[in-house]
Scaffold this motif. Structure first.
Motif, mmCIF file in Angstrom:
data_model
loop_
_atom_site.group_PDB
_atom_site.id
_atom_site.type_symbol
_atom_site.label_atom_id
_atom_site.label_comp_id
_atom_site.label_asym_id
_atom_site.label_seq_id
_atom_site.Cartn_x
_atom_site.Cartn_y
_atom_site.Cartn_z
ATOM 1 N N ALA A 22 0.662 -1.129 -0.136
ATOM 2 C CA ALA A 22 0.086 -0.126 -0.146
ATOM 3 C C ALA A 22 0.825 1.164 -0.131
ATOM 4 O O ALA A 22 0.528 2.123 -0.838
ATOM 5 C CB ALA A 22 -0.974 0.139 1.177
ATOM 6 N N VAL A 23 1.980 1.109 0.741
ATOM 7 C CA VAL A 23 2.877 2.479 0.829
ATOM 8 C C VAL A 23 3.572 2.687 -0.460
ATOM 9 O O VAL A 23 3.652 3.752 -1.019
ATOM 10 C CB VAL A 23 3.832 2.144 1.929
ATOM 11 N N GLY A 24 3.906 1.605 -1.027
ATOM 12 C CA GLY A 24 4.590 1.426 -2.694
ATOM 13 C C GLY A 24 3.460 1.820 -3.463
ATOM 14 O O GLY A 24 4.166 2.718 -4.334
ATOM 15 N N TYR A 25 2.330 1.581 -3.321
ATOM 16 C CA TYR A 25 1.358 2.197 -4.445
ATOM 17 C C TYR A 25 1.159 3.470 -4.221
ATOM 18 O O TYR A 25 1.303 4.284 -5.288
ATOM 19 C CB TYR A 25 0.046 1.268 -3.960
ATOM 20 N N PHE A 26 0.867 4.060 -3.096
ATOM 21 C CA PHE A 26 0.892 5.537 -2.976
ATOM 22 C C PHE A 26 1.999 6.390 -2.982
ATOM 23 O O PHE A 26 2.265 7.584 -3.827
ATOM 24 C CB PHE A 26 0.163 5.839 -1.605
ATOM 25 N N LEU A 27 3.117 5.896 -3.149
ATOM 26 C CA LEU A 27 4.535 6.624 -3.107
ATOM 27 C C LEU A 27 5.390 6.298 -4.331
ATOM 28 O O LEU A 27 6.164 7.309 -4.643
ATOM 29 C CB LEU A 27 5.429 6.519 -1.771
ATOM 30 N N SER A 28 5.148 5.210 -4.843
ATOM 31 C CA SER A 28 6.151 4.796 -5.965
ATOM 32 C C SER A 28 5.290 4.579 -7.464
ATOM 33 O O SER A 28 4.430 3.680 -7.550
ATOM 34 C CB SER A 28 6.817 3.500 -5.361
ATOM 35 N N PRO A 29 5.520 5.415 -8.257
ATOM 36 C CA PRO A 29 5.035 5.278 -9.761
ATOM 37 C C PRO A 29 5.623 3.899 -10.198
ATOM 38 O O PRO A 29 4.905 3.461 -11.098
ATOM 39 C CB PRO A 29 5.461 6.268 -10.761
ATOM 40 N N ILE A 30 6.692 3.619 -9.864
ATOM 41 C CA ILE A 30 7.138 2.308 -10.290
ATOM 42 C C ILE A 30 6.330 1.115 -10.037
ATOM 43 O O ILE A 30 5.899 0.173 -10.485
ATOM 44 C CB ILE A 30 8.898 1.927 -9.892
ATOM 45 N N TYR A 31 6.133 1.207 -8.703
ATOM 46 C CA TYR A 31 5.114 -0.056 -8.118
ATOM 47 C C TYR A 31 3.850 -0.017 -8.703
ATOM 48 O O TYR A 31 3.300 -1.072 -8.955
ATOM 49 C CB TYR A 31 4.981 0.078 -6.414
ATOM 50 N N ARG A 32 3.239 1.042 -8.825
ATOM 51 C CA ARG A 32 2.003 1.203 -9.501
ATOM 52 C C ARG A 32 2.028 0.834 -10.912
ATOM 53 O O ARG A 32 1.038 0.326 -11.409
ATOM 54 C CB ARG A 32 1.477 2.658 -9.550
ATOM 55 N N GLY A 33 3.102 0.952 -11.472
ATOM 56 C CA GLY A 33 3.219 0.274 -13.054
ATOM 57 C C GLY A 33 3.230 -1.265 -13.203
ATOM 58 O O GLY A 33 3.398 -1.545 -14.299
ATOM 59 N N LEU A 34 3.649 -1.814 -11.956
ATOM 60 C CA LEU A 34 3.684 -3.319 -11.961
ATOM 61 C C LEU A 34 2.338 -3.857 -12.418
ATOM 62 O O LEU A 34 1.225 -3.421 -12.189
ATOM 63 C CB LEU A 34 4.431 -3.881 -10.511
ATOM 64 N N THR A 35 2.629 -5.151 -12.885
ATOM 65 C CA THR A 35 1.289 -5.874 -13.294
ATOM 66 C C THR A 35 0.889 -6.643 -12.040
ATOM 67 O O THR A 35 1.543 -6.705 -11.020
ATOM 68 C CB THR A 35 1.655 -6.870 -14.422
ATOM 69 N N VAL A 36 -0.546 -6.933 -12.092
ATOM 70 C CA VAL A 36 -1.336 -7.460 -10.820
ATOM 71 C C VAL A 36 -0.406 -8.743 -10.544
ATOM 72 O O VAL A 36 -0.446 -8.600 -9.219
ATOM 73 C CB VAL A 36 -2.623 -7.368 -11.196
ATOM 74 N N GLN A 37 -0.088 -9.624 -11.509
ATOM 75 C CA GLN A 37 0.344 -10.749 -11.206
ATOM 76 C C GLN A 37 1.720 -10.671 -10.397
ATOM 77 O O GLN A 37 1.932 -11.284 -9.451
ATOM 78 C CB GLN A 37 0.704 -11.403 -12.656
ATOM 79 N N PHE A 38 2.409 -9.594 -10.858
ATOM 80 C CA PHE A 38 3.693 -9.556 -10.111
ATOM 81 C C PHE A 38 3.575 -9.030 -8.598
ATOM 82 O O PHE A 38 4.248 -9.315 -7.860
ATOM 83 C CB PHE A 38 4.628 -8.364 -11.013
ATOM 84 N N LYS A 39 2.537 -8.001 -8.620
ATOM 85 C CA LYS A 39 2.286 -7.568 -7.218
ATOM 86 C C LYS A 39 1.783 -8.627 -6.406
ATOM 87 O O LYS A 39 2.075 -8.819 -5.302
ATOM 88 C CB LYS A 39 1.231 -6.527 -7.216
ATOM 89 N N VAL A 40 0.984 -9.474 -7.143
ATOM 90 C CA VAL A 40 0.441 -10.805 -5.952
ATOM 91 C C VAL A 40 1.747 -11.598 -5.805
ATOM 92 O O VAL A 40 1.838 -12.161 -4.513
ATOM 93 C CB VAL A 40 -0.540 -11.583 -6.873
ATOM 94 N N TYR A 41 2.617 -11.825 -6.785
ATOM 95 C CA TYR A 41 3.929 -12.860 -6.568
ATOM 96 C C TYR A 41 4.765 -12.023 -5.278
ATOM 97 O O TYR A 41 5.195 -12.566 -4.305
ATOM 98 C CB TYR A 41 4.732 -12.664 -7.839
ATOM 99 N N ILE A 42 4.824 -10.674 -5.207
ATOM 100 C CA ILE A 42 5.359 -10.198 -4.197
ATOM 101 C C ILE A 42 4.757 -10.348 -2.826
ATOM 102 O O ILE A 42 5.532 -10.829 -1.842
ATOM 103 C CB ILE A 42 5.751 -8.623 -4.637
ATOM 104 N N GLN A 43 3.575 -10.229 -2.882
ATOM 105 C CA GLN A 43 2.814 -10.344 -1.552
ATOM 106 C C GLN A 43 2.849 -11.988 -1.198
ATOM 107 O O GLN A 43 3.058 -12.047 -0.162
ATOM 108 C CB GLN A 43 1.276 -10.088 -2.052
#
Length: 115
Positions: free
Chosen positions: A36-57
């Motif tokens: 959530a912090v990355g989503y609000f503060l980082s345009p790079i994190y916002r640009g990641l695909t949903v699949q990659f965000k799920v992978y990180i989680q």
């Protein structure tokens, strides 16, 4: 494998499983908060695909589950070893008490025979 060993392994496995579930939940919340912090503060994190965000989680949850399961299993093994040692020490102590009582009875019998 003896019945006692099977039961001990089963209890140890259950303790590791509880640790894994707790660790996955704990680290999942941490990873979600960081996401959530990355989503609000980082345009790079916002640009990641949903699949990659799920992978990180899921990677955070897997890592946390692994760490906590290992920690709980080690703690269980430590306590189990300590309990076995206590039981062995107690058995030795009882044997010594029995030997001392036998010695005292023999001495009393000898005194009665003399007296």
């Amino acid at each position: 494998m003896s019945r006692r060993t099977e039961e001990e392994a089963s209890v140890a496995g259950a303790e590791a499983f509880r640790g894994a579930v707790f660790g996955a939940a704990k680290w999942g919340l941490i990873a979600g908060g960081l996401g959530a912090v990355g989503y609000f503060l980082s345009p790079i994190y916002r640009g990641l695909t949903v699949q990659f965000k799920v992978y990180i989680q899921l990677s955070g949850m897997t890592f946390g589950g692994w760490i906590e399961a290992d920690r709980r299993l080690r703690a269980y093994e430590f306590h189990a070893r300590r309990e076995k040692k206590r039981q062995n020490d107690e058995a030795v102590w009882k044997r010594w008490e029995g030997m001392i009582e036998q010695q005292e009875r023999r001495e009393q019998e000898q005194k009665q025979e003399k007296g």
